[in-house]
Design a protein around this motif. Sequence first.
Motif, PDB file in Angstrom:
ATOM      1  N   GLU A  87       0.859  -1.196   0.000  1.00  0.00           N
ATOM      2  CA  GLU A  87       0.000   0.000   0.000  1.00  0.00           C
ATOM      3  C   GLU A  87       0.889   1.238   0.000  1.00  0.00           C
ATOM      4  OE1 GLU A  87      -3.035   2.371   3.008  1.00  0.00           O
ATOM      5  OE2 GLU A  87      -2.592   0.243   3.370  1.00  0.00           O
ATOM      6  N   SER A  88       0.854   1.977  -1.089  1.00  0.00           N
ATOM      7  CA  SER A  88       1.634   3.210  -1.183  1.00  0.00           C
ATOM      8  C   SER A  88       0.808   4.379  -0.663  1.00  0.00           C
ATOM      9  CB  SER A  88       2.043   3.476  -2.635  1.00  0.00           C
ATOM     10  OG  SER A  88       2.933   2.475  -3.091  1.00  0.00           O
ATOM     11  N   VAL A  89       1.420   5.228   0.156  1.00  0.00           N
ATOM     12  CA  VAL A  89       0.734   6.406   0.677  1.00  0.00           C
ATOM     13  C   VAL A  89       0.719   7.476  -0.416  1.00  0.00           C
ATOM     14  CG1 VAL A  89       0.786   8.217   2.423  1.00  0.00           C
ATOM     15  CG2 VAL A  89       1.457   5.877   3.017  1.00  0.00           C
ATOM     16  N   PRO A  94       8.610  13.421  -2.947  1.00  0.00           N
ATOM     17  CA  PRO A  94       9.283  12.605  -1.944  1.00  0.00           C
ATOM     18  C   PRO A  94       9.415  13.343  -0.618  1.00  0.00           C
ATOM     19  CG  PRO A  94      10.852  13.430  -3.571  1.00  0.00           C
ATOM     20  CD  PRO A  94       9.484  13.826  -4.057  1.00  0.00           C
ATOM     21  N   PRO A  95       9.676  12.598   0.484  1.00  0.00           N
ATOM     22  CA  PRO A  95       9.908  11.153   0.521  1.00  0.00           C
ATOM     23  C   PRO A  95       8.600  10.366   0.425  1.00  0.00           C
ATOM     24  CG  PRO A  95      10.044  12.071   2.736  1.00  0.00           C
ATOM     25  CD  PRO A  95       9.893  13.234   1.813  1.00  0.00           C
ATOM     26  N   TYR A  96       8.667   9.244  -0.295  1.00  0.00           N
ATOM     27  CA  TYR A  96       7.494   8.387  -0.474  1.00  0.00           C
ATOM     28  C   TYR A  96       7.478   7.305   0.597  1.00  0.00           C
ATOM     29  CZ  TYR A  96       7.057  10.733  -4.968  1.00  0.00           C
ATOM     30  OH  TYR A  96       6.917  11.680  -5.945  1.00  0.00           O
ATOM     31  N   ASN A 113      14.160   7.416   4.001  1.00  0.00           N
ATOM     32  CA  ASN A 113      13.610   8.493   3.183  1.00  0.00           C
ATOM     33  C   ASN A 113      13.786   8.094   1.723  1.00  0.00           C
ATOM     34  OD1 ASN A 113      12.812  10.148   5.298  1.00  0.00           O
ATOM     35  ND2 ASN A 113      14.809  11.127   5.449  1.00  0.00           N
ATOM     36  N   CYS A 114      12.703   7.779   1.063  1.00  0.00           N
ATOM     37  CA  CYS A 114      12.765   7.178  -0.274  1.00  0.00           C
ATOM     38  C   CYS A 114      12.426   8.204  -1.358  1.00  0.00           C
ATOM     39  CB  CYS A 114      11.807   5.999  -0.355  1.00  0.00           C
ATOM     40  SG  CYS A 114      12.200   4.698   0.836  1.00  0.00           S
ATOM     41  N   PRO A 115      13.320   8.381  -2.338  1.00  0.00           N
ATOM     42  CA  PRO A 115      13.095   9.381  -3.385  1.00  0.00           C
ATOM     43  C   PRO A 115      12.098   8.950  -4.456  1.00  0.00           C
ATOM     44  CG  PRO A 115      15.174   8.245  -3.748  1.00  0.00           C
ATOM     45  CD  PRO A 115      14.640   7.736  -2.452  1.00  0.00           C
ATOM     46  N   THR A 116      11.792   7.647  -4.539  1.00  0.00           N
ATOM     47  CA  THR A 116      10.828   7.158  -5.533  1.00  0.00           C
ATOM     48  C   THR A 116       9.865   6.181  -4.868  1.00  0.00           C
ATOM     49  OG1 THR A 116      12.134   5.222  -6.198  1.00  0.00           O
ATOM     50  CG2 THR A 116      12.606   7.320  -7.332  1.00  0.00           C
ATOM     51  N   LYS A 117       8.727   5.967  -5.521  1.00  0.00           N
ATOM     52  CA  LYS A 117       7.752   5.009  -4.998  1.00  0.00           C
ATOM     53  C   LYS A 117       8.295   3.589  -5.060  1.00  0.00           C
ATOM     54  CE  LYS A 117       3.767   7.899  -6.134  1.00  0.00           C
ATOM     55  NZ  LYS A 117       2.509   8.044  -6.929  1.00  0.00           N
ATOM     56  N   ALA A 118       9.083   3.296  -6.104  1.00  0.00           N
ATOM     57  CA  ALA A 118       9.678   1.960  -6.227  1.00  0.00           C
ATOM     58  C   ALA A 118      10.663   1.699  -5.093  1.00  0.00           C
ATOM     59  CB  ALA A 118      10.371   1.818  -7.581  1.00  0.00           C
ATOM     60  N   GLU A 119      11.437   2.705  -4.730  1.00  0.00           N
ATOM     61  CA  GLU A 119      12.391   2.545  -3.632  1.00  0.00           C
ATOM     62  C   GLU A 119      11.660   2.378  -2.303  1.00  0.00           C
ATOM     63  OE1 GLU A 119      15.661   1.836  -1.597  1.00  0.00           O
ATOM     64  OE2 GLU A 119      15.561   1.987  -3.796  1.00  0.00           O
ATOM     65  N   GLU A 261       2.730   8.330  16.294  1.00  0.00           N
ATOM     66  CA  GLU A 261       3.116   6.993  16.742  1.00  0.00           C
ATOM     67  C   GLU A 261       3.469   6.097  15.556  1.00  0.00           C
ATOM     68  OE1 GLU A 261       1.015   3.105  18.869  1.00  0.00           O
ATOM     69  OE2 GLU A 261       0.100   5.095  19.087  1.00  0.00           O
ATOM     70  N   LEU A 262       2.654   6.163  14.505  1.00  0.00           N
ATOM     71  CA  LEU A 262       2.896   5.344  13.318  1.00  0.00           C
ATOM     72  C   LEU A 262       4.205   5.731  12.636  1.00  0.00           C
ATOM     73  CD1 LEU A 262       2.028   3.229  11.247  1.00  0.00           C
ATOM     74  CD2 LEU A 262       0.611   4.981  10.144  1.00  0.00           C
ATOM     75  N   GLN A 263       4.447   7.023  12.499  1.00  0.00           N
ATOM     76  CA  GLN A 263       5.671   7.470  11.834  1.00  0.00           C
ATOM     77  C   GLN A 263       6.905   7.059  12.624  1.00  0.00           C
ATOM     78  OE1 GLN A 263       6.096  11.701  11.245  1.00  0.00           O
ATOM     79  NE2 GLN A 263       7.788  11.454   9.840  1.00  0.00           N
ATOM     80  N   ALA A 264       6.857   7.224  13.940  1.00  0.00           N
ATOM     81  CA  ALA A 264       8.008   6.853  14.767  1.00  0.00           C
ATOM     82  C   ALA A 264       8.279   5.356  14.677  1.00  0.00           C
ATOM     83  CB  ALA A 264       7.770   7.267  16.218  1.00  0.00           C
ATOM     84  N   ALA A 265       7.230   4.553  14.709  1.00  0.00           N
ATOM     85  CA  ALA A 265       7.395   3.100  14.633  1.00  0.00           C
ATOM     86  C   ALA A 265       7.911   2.678  13.260  1.00  0.00           C
ATOM     87  CB  ALA A 265       6.071   2.414  14.942  1.00  0.00           C
ATOM     88  N   ARG A 266       7.424   3.335  12.200  1.00  0.00           N
ATOM     89  CA  ARG A 266       7.865   2.994  10.835  1.00  0.00           C
ATOM     90  C   ARG A 266       9.344   3.296  10.653  1.00  0.00           C
ATOM     91  NH1 ARG A 266       8.612   6.034   6.478  1.00  0.00           N
ATOM     92  NH2 ARG A 266       7.509   7.840   7.329  1.00  0.00           N
ATOM     93  N   LEU A 267       9.784   4.466  11.067  1.00  0.00           N
ATOM     94  CA  LEU A 267      11.183   4.848  10.900  1.00  0.00           C
ATOM     95  C   LEU A 267      12.117   4.008  11.768  1.00  0.00           C
ATOM     96  CD1 LEU A 267      10.815   8.738  10.718  1.00  0.00           C
ATOM     97  CD2 LEU A 267      11.191   7.136   8.826  1.00  0.00           C
ATOM     98  N   ALA A 268      11.579   3.439  12.840  1.00  0.00           N
ATOM     99  CA  ALA A 268      12.375   2.571  13.711  1.00  0.00           C
ATOM    100  C   ALA A 268      12.364   1.120  13.233  1.00  0.00           C
ATOM    101  CB  ALA A 268      11.855   2.643  15.141  1.00  0.00           C
ATOM    102  N   GLY A 269      11.600   0.827  12.171  1.00  0.00           N
ATOM    103  CA  GLY A 269      11.566  -0.524  11.622  1.00  0.00           C
ATOM    104  C   GLY A 269      10.726  -1.496  12.422  1.00  0.00           C
TER     105      GLY A 269
END
Length: 293
Positions: A87-89, A94-96, A113-119, A261-269
Amino acid sequence: MRVPASRPPLSDMQPGCKGPPPPAPRAAPDAKAKQVLKEAVEAVVNSFAKHTQGYGRVNVVEALQEFWQMKQSRGADLRNGALVIYESVPASSPPYVCYVTLPGGSCFGSFQNCPTKAEARRSAAKIALMNSVFNEHPSRRISDDFIEKAVAEARASFKGDPEEADNPNTGIGAFRFMLEANKGRTMLEFQELMTVFQLLHWNGSLKAMRERQCSRQEVVAHYSNRALDDDMRSQMALDWLAREHENQGALGRELGLAERELQAARLAGRELRFPKEKKDILMLAHSQLSGPT
């Protein structure tokens, strides 16, 4: 999966100096943690490539799908099949960001921090592949030993009575009941059921059921056989609409908290199913609030 923090390399002596150069400023803790995470993910992906396709570059999107298809072919109990869902936001620049949901319901997201949707898709696939591989370790499978350790840890965390673990009408007893009903499955395969009960607790539904004299065993037995679907999300969204009407601004505050909360968890993997579902439910309620009356 925790990995040890890496030590920064020692700088070389500068020509003409009698001692080492002044120490470089330390990287911010967040930046350092992100670098360690990136290195750990790359190490697992590279190792996966060596053991499956030689030393070439691995296509992580294809590898992740093939991994779960392999598990299904070997008899894994995947109730909704082996399909990996991306699911792409929506974003115009970017960042995507991309999320990937695995069979069983666990969710991960792009952690760079992804410069393209594929990345962004590849980034999400990398962290999901790393967790899928780690999930195969025997310590991640629900066994009798696993259940005893998990229940003991839960009891210690809540300072519960040891006898509560065998009483299905207590929280710890219900937790044991859920684990025993899913014996043999891995923690990632168990994720959707756990998310359902996390959401019911967050939404206040479990408290309401207790007030209606429903036993925990009855609640667990009912929701153990119910998937997290659009009907359940819609009902929870209606509950938050009702809260907004009673306390104006409650929905916006909770949505802001869920997004952070979601962003912090996503960036922390970290695994994201619970915080992502919270945000989606609150977004659904917000859209209904903003829509035509």
